[in-house]
Motif scaffolding. Structure first.
Motif, PDB file in Angstrom:
ATOM      1  N   PHE A   9      17.515  21.322 -16.360  1.00  0.00           N
ATOM      2  CA  PHE A   9      16.403  22.289 -16.288  1.00  0.00           C
ATOM      3  C   PHE A   9      15.271  21.750 -15.427  1.00  0.00           C
ATOM      4  CE2 PHE A   9      18.142  25.238 -19.019  1.00  0.00           C
ATOM      5  CZ  PHE A   9      18.411  24.770 -20.304  1.00  0.00           C
ATOM      6  N   ALA A  10      15.333  20.455 -15.084  1.00  0.00           N
ATOM      7  CA  ALA A  10      14.159  19.810 -14.486  1.00  0.00           C
ATOM      8  C   ALA A  10      14.167  19.893 -12.970  1.00  0.00           C
ATOM      9  CB  ALA A  10      14.135  18.331 -14.901  1.00  0.00           C
ATOM     10  N   ARG A  11      12.957  20.010 -12.428  1.00  0.00           N
ATOM     11  CA  ARG A  11      12.759  19.754 -10.994  1.00  0.00           C
ATOM     12  C   ARG A  11      12.088  18.390 -10.931  1.00  0.00           C
ATOM     13  NH1 ARG A  11      12.988  23.993  -7.548  1.00  0.00           N
ATOM     14  NH2 ARG A  11      11.315  23.242  -6.203  1.00  0.00           N
ATOM     15  N   CYS A  12      12.647  17.481 -10.147  1.00  0.00           N
ATOM     16  CA  CYS A  12      12.189  16.093 -10.175  1.00  0.00           C
ATOM     17  C   CYS A  12      11.375  15.779  -8.917  1.00  0.00           C
ATOM     18  CB  CYS A  12      13.392  15.159 -10.277  1.00  0.00           C
ATOM     19  SG  CYS A  12      14.489  15.626 -11.633  1.00  0.00           S
ATOM     20  N   TYR A  13      10.225  15.165  -9.134  1.00  0.00           N
ATOM     21  CA  TYR A  13       9.314  14.839  -8.032  1.00  0.00           C
ATOM     22  C   TYR A  13       8.851  13.390  -8.129  1.00  0.00           C
ATOM     23  CZ  TYR A  13       8.678  19.891  -7.326  1.00  0.00           C
ATOM     24  OH  TYR A  13       8.881  21.234  -7.078  1.00  0.00           O
ATOM     25  N   GLU A  14       8.468  12.850  -6.968  1.00  0.00           N
ATOM     26  CA  GLU A  14       7.714  11.597  -6.995  1.00  0.00           C
ATOM     27  C   GLU A  14       6.325  11.921  -7.552  1.00  0.00           C
ATOM     28  OE1 GLU A  14       7.664  10.237  -2.943  1.00  0.00           O
ATOM     29  OE2 GLU A  14       9.156   8.698  -3.333  1.00  0.00           O
ATOM     30  N   LEU A  15       5.794  11.054  -8.391  1.00  0.00           N
ATOM     31  CA  LEU A  15       4.432  11.238  -8.900  1.00  0.00           C
ATOM     32  C   LEU A  15       3.631   9.983  -8.604  1.00  0.00           C
ATOM     33  CD1 LEU A  15       5.103  12.775 -12.471  1.00  0.00           C
ATOM     34  CD2 LEU A  15       4.572  13.984 -10.334  1.00  0.00           C
ATOM     35  N   LEU A  16       2.428  10.175  -8.039  1.00  0.00           N
ATOM     36  CA  LEU A  16       1.556   9.022  -7.754  1.00  0.00           C
ATOM     37  C   LEU A  16       0.486   8.963  -8.833  1.00  0.00           C
ATOM     38  CD1 LEU A  16       0.495   6.751  -5.912  1.00  0.00           C
ATOM     39  CD2 LEU A  16      -0.834   8.487  -4.694  1.00  0.00           C
ATOM     40  N   ASP A  17       0.477   7.874  -9.602  1.00  0.00           N
ATOM     41  CA  ASP A  17      -0.519   7.673 -10.666  1.00  0.00           C
ATOM     42  C   ASP A  17      -1.804   7.195  -9.981  1.00  0.00           C
ATOM     43  OD1 ASP A  17      -0.539   5.797 -13.792  1.00  0.00           O
ATOM     44  OD2 ASP A  17      -2.199   6.475 -12.509  1.00  0.00           O
ATOM     45  N   LEU A  18      -2.832   8.031 -10.005  1.00  0.00           N
ATOM     46  CA  LEU A  18      -4.056   7.701  -9.258  1.00  0.00           C
ATOM     47  C   LEU A  18      -4.842   6.567  -9.917  1.00  0.00           C
ATOM     48  CD1 LEU A  18      -5.321  11.186  -8.024  1.00  0.00           C
ATOM     49  CD2 LEU A  18      -4.048   9.416  -6.801  1.00  0.00           C
ATOM     50  N   ASN A  19      -4.553   6.273 -11.199  1.00  0.00           N
ATOM     51  CA  ASN A  19      -5.259   5.139 -11.832  1.00  0.00           C
ATOM     52  C   ASN A  19      -4.724   3.816 -11.303  1.00  0.00           C
ATOM     53  OD1 ASN A  19      -6.112   7.275 -13.303  1.00  0.00           O
ATOM     54  ND2 ASN A  19      -5.408   6.547 -15.308  1.00  0.00           N
ATOM     55  N   THR A  20      -3.397   3.766 -11.031  1.00  0.00           N
ATOM     56  CA  THR A  20      -2.776   2.461 -10.713  1.00  0.00           C
ATOM     57  C   THR A  20      -2.169   2.424  -9.313  1.00  0.00           C
ATOM     58  OG1 THR A  20      -0.640   3.235 -11.471  1.00  0.00           O
ATOM     59  CG2 THR A  20      -2.085   2.216 -13.142  1.00  0.00           C
ATOM     60  N   ASP A  21      -2.136   3.580  -8.630  1.00  0.00           N
ATOM     61  CA  ASP A  21      -1.459   3.680  -7.321  1.00  0.00           C
ATOM     62  C   ASP A  21       0.042   3.410  -7.435  1.00  0.00           C
ATOM     63  OD1 ASP A  21      -3.628   2.785  -4.519  1.00  0.00           O
ATOM     64  OD2 ASP A  21      -3.320   4.594  -5.706  1.00  0.00           O
ATOM     65  N   LYS A  22       0.588   3.509  -8.654  1.00  0.00           N
ATOM     66  CA  LYS A  22       2.036   3.307  -8.794  1.00  0.00           C
ATOM     67  C   LYS A  22       2.754   4.637  -8.649  1.00  0.00           C
ATOM     68  CE  LYS A  22       2.290  -0.979 -11.423  1.00  0.00           C
ATOM     69  NZ  LYS A  22       2.982  -1.691 -12.498  1.00  0.00           N
ATOM     70  N   VAL A  23       3.971   4.566  -8.071  1.00  0.00           N
ATOM     71  CA  VAL A  23       4.790   5.770  -7.878  1.00  0.00           C
ATOM     72  C   VAL A  23       5.835   5.832  -8.987  1.00  0.00           C
ATOM     73  CG1 VAL A  23       6.403   6.957  -6.339  1.00  0.00           C
ATOM     74  CG2 VAL A  23       4.456   5.700  -5.379  1.00  0.00           C
ATOM     75  N   TYR A  24       5.967   7.003  -9.595  1.00  0.00           N
ATOM     76  CA  TYR A  24       6.978   7.223 -10.635  1.00  0.00           C
ATOM     77  C   TYR A  24       7.871   8.373 -10.228  1.00  0.00           C
ATOM     78  CZ  TYR A  24       4.068   4.186 -13.491  1.00  0.00           C
ATOM     79  OH  TYR A  24       3.357   3.113 -13.961  1.00  0.00           O
ATOM     80  N   ASN A  43       0.848  -1.206   0.000  1.00  0.00           N
ATOM     81  CA  ASN A  43       0.000   0.000   0.000  1.00  0.00           C
ATOM     82  C   ASN A  43       0.877   1.248   0.000  1.00  0.00           C
ATOM     83  OD1 ASN A  43      -2.093  -1.631   0.025  1.00  0.00           O
ATOM     84  ND2 ASN A  43      -2.607  -1.418   2.196  1.00  0.00           N
ATOM     85  N   VAL A  44       0.687   2.097  -0.973  1.00  0.00           N
ATOM     86  CA  VAL A  44       1.483   3.319  -1.072  1.00  0.00           C
ATOM     87  C   VAL A  44       1.024   4.284   0.020  1.00  0.00           C
ATOM     88  CG1 VAL A  44       1.946   5.297  -2.547  1.00  0.00           C
ATOM     89  CG2 VAL A  44       1.760   3.007  -3.543  1.00  0.00           C
ATOM     90  N   ASN A  45       1.993   4.876   0.687  1.00  0.00           N
ATOM     91  CA  ASN A  45       1.632   5.833   1.741  1.00  0.00           C
ATOM     92  C   ASN A  45       1.280   7.165   1.065  1.00  0.00           C
ATOM     93  OD1 ASN A  45       1.498   7.721   3.667  1.00  0.00           O
ATOM     94  ND2 ASN A  45       3.440   7.202   4.687  1.00  0.00           N
ATOM     95  N   ILE A  46      -0.011   7.380   0.816  1.00  0.00           N
ATOM     96  CA  ILE A  46      -0.354   8.530  -0.036  1.00  0.00           C
ATOM     97  C   ILE A  46      -0.268   9.845   0.730  1.00  0.00           C
ATOM     98  CG2 ILE A  46      -1.833   7.119  -1.502  1.00  0.00           C
ATOM     99  CD1 ILE A  46      -4.235   8.551  -0.321  1.00  0.00           C
ATOM    100  N   SER A  47       0.038   9.751   2.037  1.00  0.00           N
ATOM    101  CA  SER A  47       0.124  11.033   2.756  1.00  0.00           C
ATOM    102  C   SER A  47       1.365  11.810   2.305  1.00  0.00           C
ATOM    103  CB  SER A  47       0.209  10.784   4.267  1.00  0.00           C
ATOM    104  OG  SER A  47       1.413  10.075   4.523  1.00  0.00           O
ATOM    105  N   ASN A  48       2.308  11.110   1.613  1.00  0.00           N
ATOM    106  CA  ASN A  48       3.483  11.851   1.099  1.00  0.00           C
ATOM    107  C   ASN A  48       3.105  12.746  -0.073  1.00  0.00           C
ATOM    108  OD1 ASN A  48       5.076  10.483   2.851  1.00  0.00           O
ATOM    109  ND2 ASN A  48       5.791   8.965   1.367  1.00  0.00           N
ATOM    110  N   GLY A  97       4.442  14.408  -5.439  1.00  0.00           N
ATOM    111  CA  GLY A  97       4.955  14.055  -4.103  1.00  0.00           C
ATOM    112  C   GLY A  97       6.183  14.871  -3.757  1.00  0.00           C
ATOM    113  N   ARG A  98       7.115  14.244  -3.038  1.00  0.00           N
ATOM    114  CA  ARG A  98       8.272  14.998  -2.535  1.00  0.00           C
ATOM    115  C   ARG A  98       9.246  15.345  -3.664  1.00  0.00           C
ATOM    116  NH1 ARG A  98      12.727  10.875  -0.675  1.00  0.00           N
ATOM    117  NH2 ARG A  98      11.917   8.954  -1.620  1.00  0.00           N
ATOM    118  N   LEU A  99       9.953  16.446  -3.449  1.00  0.00           N
ATOM    119  CA  LEU A  99      10.986  16.867  -4.410  1.00  0.00           C
ATOM    120  C   LEU A  99      12.150  15.882  -4.289  1.00  0.00           C
ATOM    121  CD1 LEU A  99      12.092  19.138  -6.369  1.00  0.00           C
ATOM    122  CD2 LEU A  99      13.145  20.134  -4.325  1.00  0.00           C
ATOM    123  N   LEU A 100      12.547  15.330  -5.447  1.00  0.00           N
ATOM    124  CA  LEU A 100      13.643  14.354  -5.426  1.00  0.00           C
ATOM    125  C   LEU A 100      14.992  15.029  -5.657  1.00  0.00           C
ATOM    126  CD1 LEU A 100      11.981  11.543  -7.550  1.00  0.00           C
ATOM    127  CD2 LEU A 100      12.120  11.729  -5.055  1.00  0.00           C
ATOM    128  N   GLY A 101      14.925  16.185  -6.334  1.00  0.00           N
ATOM    129  CA  GLY A 101      16.164  16.903  -6.625  1.00  0.00           C
ATOM    130  C   GLY A 101      16.042  17.611  -7.957  1.00  0.00           C
TER     131      GLY A 101
END
Ligand SMILES: CC[C@@H]1C(=O)N(C)c2cnc(-c3ccc[nH]3)nc2N1C1CCCC1
Length: 308
Positions: free
Chosen positions: A41-56, A9-14, A33-37
């Motif tokens: 030119f890019a700002r990189c973040y965790e992304l939660l796909d709400l269709n699949t609950d997968k984190v990218y 279960n993904v901790n979606i509170s992040n 989600g949280r800033l990864l770095g």
């Protein structure tokens, strides 16, 4: 909402419910989600796909920062190259889309960050760990080269790790496609970290530049810093063109010999990737079949084998 069964279960509170990102081309909604770095030119973040609950992991680039056509072209080239690569040890491309203000590159999440972070904690890795990572790196580069692509920026920061401690080669921002047999590239748009002498001297370069970088990576993992590192970039370049590097006493003979082959000044003298895994370094010592995530912070103790 049905919690996705096949992943813990993904901790979606992040994830920030106030920050929704919508990809209309696939009708996919992401929570940022949280800033990864930052990467280029890019700002990189965790992304939660709400269709699949997968984190990218998402590279988000403001369009205002890539206003010039050649900058947008570079991003599209990176996406084109990364899109076609599918391999265990290459970061998987998930999707690319734009909205009014940004372009988004959605990639495989590598929860254990990169070998930079591991080395920062550990200072140096044990030889079995280096054998483990170098084997995965060689397999990944062999695949990339089999697609006629040169990565050109292999460095510790582009070697990402997932929760299974599997190495994933990232960042094709300096990569290029070899169009015909024997083609030599004359320039790189950007500065590779572990730059080979033939690239520095613009004498024409090809796949061998990645083998040079691989030698630099292996040296850095064993010694704790790259082979040609000095106080200034200029002095480093002098060392590279002069091929001057040395090993601390504790580095084994088989490690030295393999690194020296990869760091041969002449590209054609460097090992071919199809032969590399036959090198004595890979067959001369313990090869872990897996590594625990505890290796990110603490040196593992491998069972001592007595050969008889
Ligand atoms: C998104 C850019 C880059 C990257 O290419 N990937 C695939 C990646 C995956 N997971 C992560 C990740 C880090 C911590 C959890 N996941 N990071 C990735 N990065 C980092 C972000 C900052 C510099 C390079």
């Amino acid at each position: 909402r049905e919690i996705n069964k096949d992943r813990e279960n993904v901790n979606i509170s992040n994830f920030d419910p106030n920050y929704i990102i919508y990809d209309s081309s696939t009708d996919t909604t992401y929570l940022r989600g949280r800033l990864l770095g930052k990467g280029g030119f890019a700002r990189c973040y965790e992304l939660l796909d709400l269709n699949t609950d997968k984190v990218y992991a998402g590279k988000i680039i403001a369009k205002s920062r890539i206003a010039k056509p050649h900058q947008k072209q570079k991003i599209l080239r990176e996406v084109e190259l990364q899109k076609e690569l599918k391999h265990k040890h290459v970061v998987e491309f998930h999707s690319y889309f734009e909205d009014e203000e940004n372009v988004y590159i959605v990639l495989e999440n590598c929860n254990r960050k990169s070998l930079v972070h591991m080395l920062k904690h550990r200072k140096t890795l044990t030889e079995p760990e280096v054998r483990y990572f170098m084997t995965q790196l060689v397999e990944g580069i062999r695949y990339i080269h089999s697609c006629n692509i040169i990565h050109r920026d292999l460095k510790l920061g582009n070697m990402l790790l997932n929760d299974d401690m599997q190495l994933k080669i990232a960042d094709f921002g300096l990569a290029t496609r070899v169009e015909y047999e024997g083609e030599k590239k004359m320039t790189v748009c950007g500065t590779p970290n572990y730059i080979a002498p033939e690239v520095l001297q613009k004498r024409g370069h090809s796949f061998e530049a990645d083998v040079w970088a691989m030698g630099c990576v292996m040296y850095a993992l064993l010694v704790g810093h790259p082979p040609f590192e000095t106080a200034t970039l200029k002095e480093t370049y002098v060392r590279i063109t002069g091929n001057s590097f040395s090993f601390p006493d504790y580095v084994s003979l088989s490690s030295r010999n393999f690194i020296k082959k990869c760091l041969a000044h002449e590209p054609e003298l460097r090992p071919k990737l199809d032969e590399v895994l036959q090198d004595e370094f890979f067959s001369s010592g313990h090869m872990p079949s897996f590594l625990s995530v505890s290796c990110c912070t603490n040196a593992p103790r491998f069972p001592v084998y007595t050969k008889f």
